[in-house]
Scaffold this motif. Structure first.
Motif, short mmCIF file in Angstrom:
data_model
loop_
_atom_site.label_atom_id
_atom_site.label_comp_id
_atom_site.label_asym_id
_atom_site.label_seq_id
_atom_site.Cartn_x
_atom_site.Cartn_y
_atom_site.Cartn_z
N THR A 120 -34.30 9.01 -20.72
CA THR A 120 -34.19 9.08 -19.26
C THR A 120 -33.45 7.87 -18.71
N PHE A 121 -33.67 6.70 -19.33
CA PHE A 121 -32.95 5.47 -18.97
C PHE A 121 -31.44 5.69 -19.05
N LEU A 122 -30.98 6.24 -20.16
CA LEU A 122 -29.54 6.48 -20.36
C LEU A 122 -29.03 7.57 -19.44
N VAL A 123 -29.85 8.60 -19.19
CA VAL A 123 -29.43 9.67 -18.29
C VAL A 123 -29.24 9.14 -16.87
N PHE A 124 -30.18 8.32 -16.40
CA PHE A 124 -30.03 7.70 -15.08
C PHE A 124 -28.72 6.91 -15.00
N GLY A 125 -28.44 6.13 -16.05
CA GLY A 125 -27.25 5.29 -16.03
C GLY A 125 -25.95 6.07 -16.08
N LEU A 126 -25.93 7.13 -16.89
CA LEU A 126 -24.70 7.90 -17.08
C LEU A 126 -24.50 8.97 -16.03
N THR A 127 -25.45 9.09 -15.10
CA THR A 127 -25.28 10.03 -13.99
C THR A 127 -25.18 9.26 -12.67
N PHE A 128 -26.33 8.81 -12.16
CA PHE A 128 -26.31 8.12 -10.87
C PHE A 128 -25.69 6.73 -10.97
N GLY A 129 -25.75 6.11 -12.17
CA GLY A 129 -25.05 4.83 -12.34
C GLY A 129 -23.55 5.00 -12.21
N VAL A 130 -23.02 6.08 -12.77
CA VAL A 130 -21.59 6.37 -12.64
C VAL A 130 -21.23 6.69 -11.19
N ILE A 131 -22.09 7.45 -10.51
CA ILE A 131 -21.84 7.79 -9.11
C ILE A 131 -21.77 6.53 -8.25
N LYS A 132 -22.69 5.59 -8.49
CA LYS A 132 -22.70 4.35 -7.71
C LYS A 132 -21.49 3.47 -8.01
N SER A 133 -20.97 3.57 -9.23
CA SER A 133 -19.81 2.76 -9.61
C SER A 133 -18.49 3.39 -9.20
N PHE A 134 -18.54 4.60 -8.66
CA PHE A 134 -17.31 5.35 -8.38
C PHE A 134 -16.51 4.75 -7.22
N GLY A 135 -17.07 3.78 -6.51
CA GLY A 135 -16.33 3.14 -5.43
C GLY A 135 -15.05 2.50 -5.90
N VAL A 136 -15.01 2.07 -7.17
CA VAL A 136 -13.79 1.50 -7.74
C VAL A 136 -12.69 2.55 -7.77
N PHE A 137 -13.02 3.77 -8.17
CA PHE A 137 -12.04 4.86 -8.19
C PHE A 137 -11.67 5.28 -6.77
N PHE A 138 -12.62 5.16 -5.84
CA PHE A 138 -12.40 5.61 -4.46
C PHE A 138 -11.16 4.97 -3.86
N VAL A 139 -11.03 3.65 -3.99
CA VAL A 139 -9.89 2.93 -3.41
C VAL A 139 -8.59 3.40 -4.04
N GLU A 140 -8.58 3.52 -5.38
CA GLU A 140 -7.34 3.91 -6.07
C GLU A 140 -6.93 5.34 -5.75
N ILE A 141 -7.89 6.24 -5.71
CA ILE A 141 -7.58 7.65 -5.40
C ILE A 141 -7.09 7.80 -3.97
N GLN A 142 -7.72 7.07 -3.04
CA GLN A 142 -7.30 7.14 -1.64
C GLN A 142 -5.86 6.67 -1.48
N HIS A 143 -5.50 5.61 -2.18
CA HIS A 143 -4.12 5.11 -2.10
C HIS A 143 -3.14 6.03 -2.82
N TYR A 144 -3.56 6.57 -3.99
CA TYR A 144 -2.67 7.40 -4.79
C TYR A 144 -2.28 8.67 -4.05
N PHE A 145 -3.25 9.33 -3.41
CA PHE A 145 -2.98 10.58 -2.69
C PHE A 145 -2.70 10.36 -1.22
N ALA A 146 -2.69 9.09 -0.77
CA ALA A 146 -2.39 8.74 0.62
C ALA A 146 -3.22 9.58 1.59
N THR A 147 -4.54 9.51 1.41
CA THR A 147 -5.44 10.34 2.21
C THR A 147 -6.44 9.47 2.97
#
Length: 462
Positions: free
Chosen positions: A28-55
């Motif tokens: 369950t420890f690993l499942v939490f990390g690989l699901t909601f941990g990834v969701i919380k870390s997705f802010g890094v992708f957010f900036v790049e995707i917003q700039h890439y698609f100019a949205t």
């Protein structure tokens, strides 16, 4: 006592509160990390995707929003499938879907394709992995359940601490597409989490059979001498599915009040982690320092989960009291976010937010188990996630609308803070309902005692 079909023996003993249960905690420890941990870390992708698609921020936020909503919406499906096929198989399939979604998302040519791949496909994979593992954790632990939940949920913050700067590094080295492709490979570890699962008793908690199941068992025993067991097998299958998709929970007023808390809490839970990195970047904080804010938040998140999970385990106060206080504190911390304008201020905000967020998450599943009882936890968790999905779906886009309208990322934090304070009102209502329920229960024995005394007096007179 056994029911034919898939054989099950009812054990008189309760949850082991240890033993192989610690491997379930690890899974369950690993499942939490690989699901909601990834969701919380997705802010890094957010900036790049917003700039890439100019949205806009609103359009980009729908990726995370759809993922979160699909996790919640698919939770009852995960519960029902684990009832039929076994949690291990369902989690392994969920891990494969999560990986495929991320790999396909790395080749997306527009936002719609990201909505479908990372949003729907990966989100549904997360639902199939998260719900069965968390439910099984509740079966393995009773006295130590708050500590077990706290340790397991710590995977979310530890992996967030590790993944956020790692994602930033991968994005710098391989672009957001390459980083997402590597993340897809990492998600295959969810399959290993599924392989660790070992049900206590044919996928059901070791509790006494319900009245309905006893009737079915007796009917099967008597009918087996005269007819084949196909009709009874169908009825048993129906009973087994109802254990995980118990629609009678909708009539449980206390459960529905707690679910409304979940809806408003979800409005504020996911927006801050998504917009913290962009907010810091908008204040002139450089990339790796902005990513470090999520790591700071994750470190204090871990401390909050372990510390307040331990406090809950001491039973010094009612867990619903503890949850009410932490939710209110979390809302206040988010309302103070616009005051932070430098890296030092943002680091202090991230530390405070992480600590109180961890304190909240550590016990909210424990409170759910207390509301419905552990025997209904699997079904209740699925329905709770389903109802809460509306908040998870609307939270990030609603924050994005405020951000786009006011041209300021701090508006998203204000919206999240208000939503959490509103959610606390439902906890307060639930607390009042619990108090009234206890008063009624304490009155019942007195009434019965009075009746018994009157009966004795009448018999004595006779």
């Amino acid at each position: 006592m056994e029911i034919q079909g898939r054989r099950r023996t009812v054990r008189p003993a309760g949850p082991p509160d240890g033993g192989y249960g610690w491997f379930i905690v690890l899974s369950t420890f690993l499942v939490f990390g690989l699901t909601f941990g990834v969701i919380k870390s997705f802010g890094v992708f957010f900036v790049e995707i917003q700039h890439y698609f100019a949205t806009t921020a609103t359009a980009s936020s729908w990726i995370t929003s759809i993922t979160v909503a699909t996790v919640h919406f698919g939770a009852p499906v995960g519960s029902a499938l684990s009832a039929y096929f076994s949690p291990r198989r369902v989690v392994i399939v969920g891990g494969l879907l999560s990986s495929v979604g991320m790999v396909a998302g790395s080749h997306a040519q527009d936002l719609l394709q990201l909505y479908i791949t990372v949003g729907f496909l990966t989100g549904f994979g997360y639902a199939l992995t998260w719900t069965p593992t968390v439910t099984m954790l509740g079966w393995y632990f009773e006295k130590r359940r708050p500590v077990a939940n706290a340790l397991a949920s710590a995977g979310e913050c530890i992996l967030t601490f590790i993944l956020t700067p790692s994602f930033q590094f991968l994005v710098d080295q391989y672009s957001w597409r390459g980083a997402m492709l590597i993340l897809g490979a990492l998600q295959l570890n969810l399959c290993l989490c599924g392989a660790l699962l070992r049900p206590l008793d044919s996928h059901v908690p070791p509790k006494e059979l319900t009245a309905e199941e006893k009737v079915l068992s007796q009917a099967h025993t008597s009918s087996k001498e005269f007819t084949n067991d196909k009709p009874d097998s169908k009825r048993h299958l129906k009973t087994k599915i109802i254990r995980y998709v118990d629609y009678t929970l909708i009539a449980n007023v206390r459960f529905m009040v707690y679910s409304m808390f979940g809806v408003f809490a979800a409005l504020g839970f996911f927006a801050p982690s998504l917009f913290l990195v962009p907010y810091a970047r908008s204040k002139g904080v450089e990339e790796y320092q902005a990513a470090a804010l999520m790591s700071i938040s994750a470190a204090l998140d871990l401390l909050g989960r372990l510390l307040f999970g331990w406090v809950a385990n001491l039973r010094l106060v009612e867990t619903i009291h503890q949850l009410l206080v932490t939710v209110l504190m979390l809302g206040v911390v988010l309302l103070l976010c616009p005051l932070a304008a430098t890296f030092t201020h943002l680091a202090l905000f991230s530390a405070g937010y992480g600590l109180v967020f961890g304190a909240t998450v550590a016990i909210h599943i424990t409170v759910l188990a207390e509301v419905v009882g552990v025997e209904k936890l699997g079904s209740a968790l699925g329905f709770f996630m389903l109802i809460r999905s509306s908040g998870g779906l609307l939270g990030p886009p609603l924050a994005g609308i405020f951000i786009d309208e006011m041209n300021d990322y701090s508006a998203g934090f204000l919206m999240a803070g208000v939503a959490l304070i509103v959610s606390a009102l439902f906890l307060l209502l639930l607390h009042q309902m619990n108090k009234k329920g206890k008063h009624k229960e304490s009155d019942i024995p007195l009434e019965n005692e009075t009746e018994n005394v009157e009966k004795c007096n009448s018999e004595f007179k006779k």
